[in-house]
Structure formats: structure tokens, C-alpha cells
Design an enzyme around this catalytic site. Structure first.
Site, mmCIF file in Angstrom:
data_model
loop_
_atom_site.group_PDB
_atom_site.id
_atom_site.type_symbol
_atom_site.label_atom_id
_atom_site.label_comp_id
_atom_site.label_asym_id
_atom_site.label_seq_id
_atom_site.Cartn_x
_atom_site.Cartn_y
_atom_site.Cartn_z
ATOM 1 C CG HIS A 98 40.585 24.196 2.226
ATOM 2 N ND1 HIS A 98 39.518 23.765 2.986
ATOM 3 C CD2 HIS A 98 40.740 25.511 2.534
ATOM 4 C CE1 HIS A 98 39.050 24.771 3.709
ATOM 5 N NE2 HIS A 98 39.761 25.847 3.449
ATOM 6 C CB CYS A 127 61.870 15.539 -0.094
ATOM 7 S SG CYS A 127 62.549 16.571 -1.393
ATOM 8 N N GLY A 166 26.939 21.626 -0.297
ATOM 9 C CA GLY A 166 27.540 20.569 0.511
ATOM 10 C C GLY A 166 28.655 21.030 1.434
ATOM 11 C CB SER A 168 29.573 22.318 7.829
ATOM 12 O OG SER A 168 30.968 22.530 7.775
HETATM 13 P P1 OAD Z 1 31.887 19.303 6.384
HETATM 14 O O1 OAD Z 1 32.105 17.866 6.663
HETATM 15 O O2 OAD Z 1 32.145 20.286 7.469
HETATM 16 O O3 OAD Z 1 30.387 19.536 5.918
HETATM 17 C C1 OAD Z 1 29.779 18.735 4.935
HETATM 18 C C2 OAD Z 1 28.428 19.321 4.607
HETATM 19 O O4 OAD Z 1 27.853 18.554 3.549
HETATM 20 C C3 OAD Z 1 27.430 19.272 5.772
HETATM 21 O O5 OAD Z 1 26.780 20.538 5.882
HETATM 22 C C4 OAD Z 1 26.434 18.183 5.351
HETATM 23 O O6 OAD Z 1 25.113 18.453 5.819
HETATM 24 C C5 OAD Z 1 26.503 18.282 3.840
HETATM 25 N N1 OAD Z 1 26.171 17.064 3.097
HETATM 26 C C6 OAD Z 1 26.423 15.776 3.444
HETATM 27 N N2 OAD Z 1 26.038 14.932 2.480
HETATM 28 C C7 OAD Z 1 25.514 15.707 1.473
HETATM 29 C C8 OAD Z 1 24.956 15.438 0.193
HETATM 30 N N3 OAD Z 1 24.846 14.194 -0.256
HETATM 31 N N4 OAD Z 1 24.550 16.479 -0.561
HETATM 32 C C9 OAD Z 1 24.655 17.749 -0.096
HETATM 33 N N5 OAD Z 1 25.172 18.071 1.095
HETATM 34 C C10 OAD Z 1 25.609 17.076 1.877
HETATM 35 O O7 OAD Z 1 32.730 19.636 5.069
HETATM 36 P P2 OAD Z 1 33.260 21.041 4.545
HETATM 37 O O8 OAD Z 1 32.268 22.134 4.774
HETATM 38 O O9 OAD Z 1 33.749 20.822 3.164
HETATM 39 O O10 OAD Z 1 39.435 21.727 5.787
HETATM 40 O O11 OAD Z 1 34.497 21.247 5.504
HETATM 41 C C11 OAD Z 1 35.265 22.391 5.371
HETATM 42 C C12 OAD Z 1 36.681 22.117 5.715
HETATM 43 O O12 OAD Z 1 36.783 21.507 7.016
HETATM 44 C C13 OAD Z 1 37.377 21.088 4.835
HETATM 45 O O13 OAD Z 1 37.830 21.622 3.627
HETATM 46 C C14 OAD Z 1 38.511 20.644 5.681
HETATM 47 C C15 OAD Z 1 37.731 20.418 6.946
HETATM 48 O O14 OAD Z 1 38.436 20.327 8.076
HETATM 49 C C16 OAD Z 1 40.710 21.511 6.144
HETATM 50 O O15 OAD Z 1 41.167 20.398 6.322
HETATM 51 C C17 OAD Z 1 41.518 22.757 6.284
#
Ligand code: OAD
Length: 219
Positions: A98, A127, A166, A168
Site C-alpha cells: 500500500h 512539487c 493484525g 481485519s
Molecule cells: P484495520 O484497522 O482494518 O484492522 C486492524 C486489525 O488489527 C483488526 O483486525 C484488529 O483486531 C487487529 N489488532 C488491533 N490491535 C492489535 C494488536 N495489538 N495485535 C494484533 N492485532 C491487533 O487495519 P488493516 O487490516 O491493516 O488501506 O487495514 C487494511 C487497509 O485499510 C489499510 O492498509 C488501509 C486501510 O484503509 C488503505 O488506505 C488503502
């Protein structure tokens, strides 16, 4: 890998507590349409996140992954995170599907530069050619960087073990990698504080913070 690994470094996840900024969801801000409508607002969000990241330190989870990379020659770290905490923990073989929050790219001439000032001197930044710059990240509706994505798919296909940490697991195409790795024969281990859509089909699920579980299970 997703935002959960950086949660214990004090960086809010997107879909967890503290993930909303001025009541906007990520889907309201991380889009080309939002940037076209209000580049200042979008940059203010990124400037806020850059400040949090600059002040944060890698945690024990980032460090365990970096140690694991040194111990296992074929270790690949695929991350949706745009922060630099894995690099600062010592990971080197990183595929940032990303993009990178410290990169700025001109919307007209396309030139890219790394800019680590935080807060930014000018919001939105410009820029040298005078046009607006955008963050060097992937927004909803945009393609992933093709070379990095191809390398991530290749690593997933070759993997014997795939740690899903970590995330979703709802944002595609990144969320599809673990399932593709499983179809290709990998063992999938999920580490998350909560259930996700992947929890029902992964081979193993460990519930708890990545910064506690990773140092305990990785060598
Ligand atoms: P999310 O915020 O959607 O999900 C975070 C996940 O981490 C959740 O499933 C939580 O339960 C888990 N979590 C929280 N604290 C934790 C901990 N201490 N240890 C383990 N797990 C934990 O984040 P992403 O899945 O990274 O994209 O989101 C995906 C994408 O959505 C991002 O890259 C971004 C966002 O919008 C773009 O901006 C294109």
C-alpha cells in the site's frame, strides 16, 4: 500484515478505537475523489498520521519479525502498513503493497521524493514544478504497485507458512493473499486480538496482541 502490528506502538488502527480522525472513516479520506475534492483535508490527515509515526518506536512484534528474517533466508514480510516501523526494527525484505507515507509524488510530473518533515511546512505540499503533491500511498480504487504486488503473490505461492498478523482482512486485493497461499499449500496462522473473516478458514488462530505473541512463537 496490517495495522494491528503497529497498534502497540501507539498508532491507531483504521477500524479500531481511535481510528477515526475528525469523524472521517479511512474510506472517506483515502480515495482519489477525496483528494480531488479537498487535498488540504486529506493532507492534514496524513500529516497527523506522519506525526504519530515519527514519534512512535517499533515494538516487540516488529523486532521479533526482524529477528525471524535474519534466521530464515526465505522470509518475506508483506505489509499493508505505510509506516516505517518494520524497517526501523531491522526488517529488510519488505513488500509494502500500500505504499509509503514518507513518499510524496507530484500529481502532474510524477516525480517522487522522500520528505520526513513533520508537521509539513506547507499543506498541501507542492512539487518543484508548482503542482500539488500527493502521498505515495495506494488509495481505495487504485491499483497496487505492480512489481511489489507480483512479488507478494509469488512469495505467497511459494510459502510453507504464512502469518496473517493484525489485519481485519477486509481490504482487497491484499486480503486475498492468505487464501491464495493456503490454496497453494501454505499453513496459515492468524494472530489478532479479535476474530476476522479469515478466522473461520485459517489453520490456526492465536488471540492476543502481536507484540506479545510474536516474540513467544518466532525464533
Ligand atoms: P484495520 O484497522 O482494518 O484492522 C486492524 C486489525 O488489527 C483488526 O483486525 C484488529 O483486531 C487487529 N489488532 C488491533 N490491535 C492489535 C494488536 N495489538 N495485535 C494484533 N492485532 C491487533 O487495519 P488493516 O487490516 O491493516 O488501506 O487495514 C487494511 C487497509 O485499510 C489499510 O492498509 C488501509 C486501510 O484503509 C488503505 O488506505 C488503502
Amino acid at each position: 500484515m496490517g495495522a494491528g502490528i503497529s497498534a502497540e506502538s501507539g498508532i491507531p488502527t483504521f477500524r479500531g478505537a481511535g481510528g477515526l480522525w475528525r469523524n472521517f472513516k479511512p474510506e472517506d479520506l483515502a480515495t482519489p475523489e477525496a483528494f480531488a475534492r479537498d487535498p488540504k483535508l486529506v493532507w492534514e490527515w496524513y500529516d497527523w498520521r506522519r506525526g504519530l509515526i515519527a514519534a512512535a518506536e517499533p515494538n516487540a512484534g516488529h523486532c521479533a519479525l526482524a529477528r525471524s528474517e535474519r534466521a530464515h533466508p526465505n522470509f518475506t514480510l508483506i505489509t499493508q502498513n505505510v509506516d516505517d516501523l518494520h524497517e526501523r526494527a531491522g526488517s529488510r525484505n519488505i513488500l509494502k503493497v500500500h505504499g509509503d507515507i514518507w513518499i510524496q509524488r507530484c500529481v502532474v510530473c510524477g516525480s517522487e521524493r522522500q520528505e520526513r518533515n513533520t508537521p509539513l511546512e506547507e499543506v498541501p505540499p507542492r512539487c518543484g514544478c508548482g503542482a500539488l503533491e500527493r502521498p505515495g500511498v495506494v488509495w481505495f480504487g487504485e491499483p497496487l504497485p505492480p512489481d511489489i504486488w507480483a512479488a507478494a503473490e509469488h512469495a505467497a505461492m511459494e510459502a510453507e507458512a504464512f502469518l496473517l498478523i493484525g489485519t481485519s482482512a477486509v481490504v482487497y486485493p491484499a486480503a486475498g493473499l492468505a487464501a491464495a497461499a493456503k490454496r497453494a499449500g501454505a499453513m496459515i496462522l492468524e494472530i489478532n486480538v479479535a476474530d476476522t473473516p479469515a478466522s473461520s478458514w485459517v489453520d490456526y488462530s492465536l488471540r492476543g496482541p502481536a507484540a506479545e505473541i510474536l516474540p513467544a512463537i518466532l525464533v
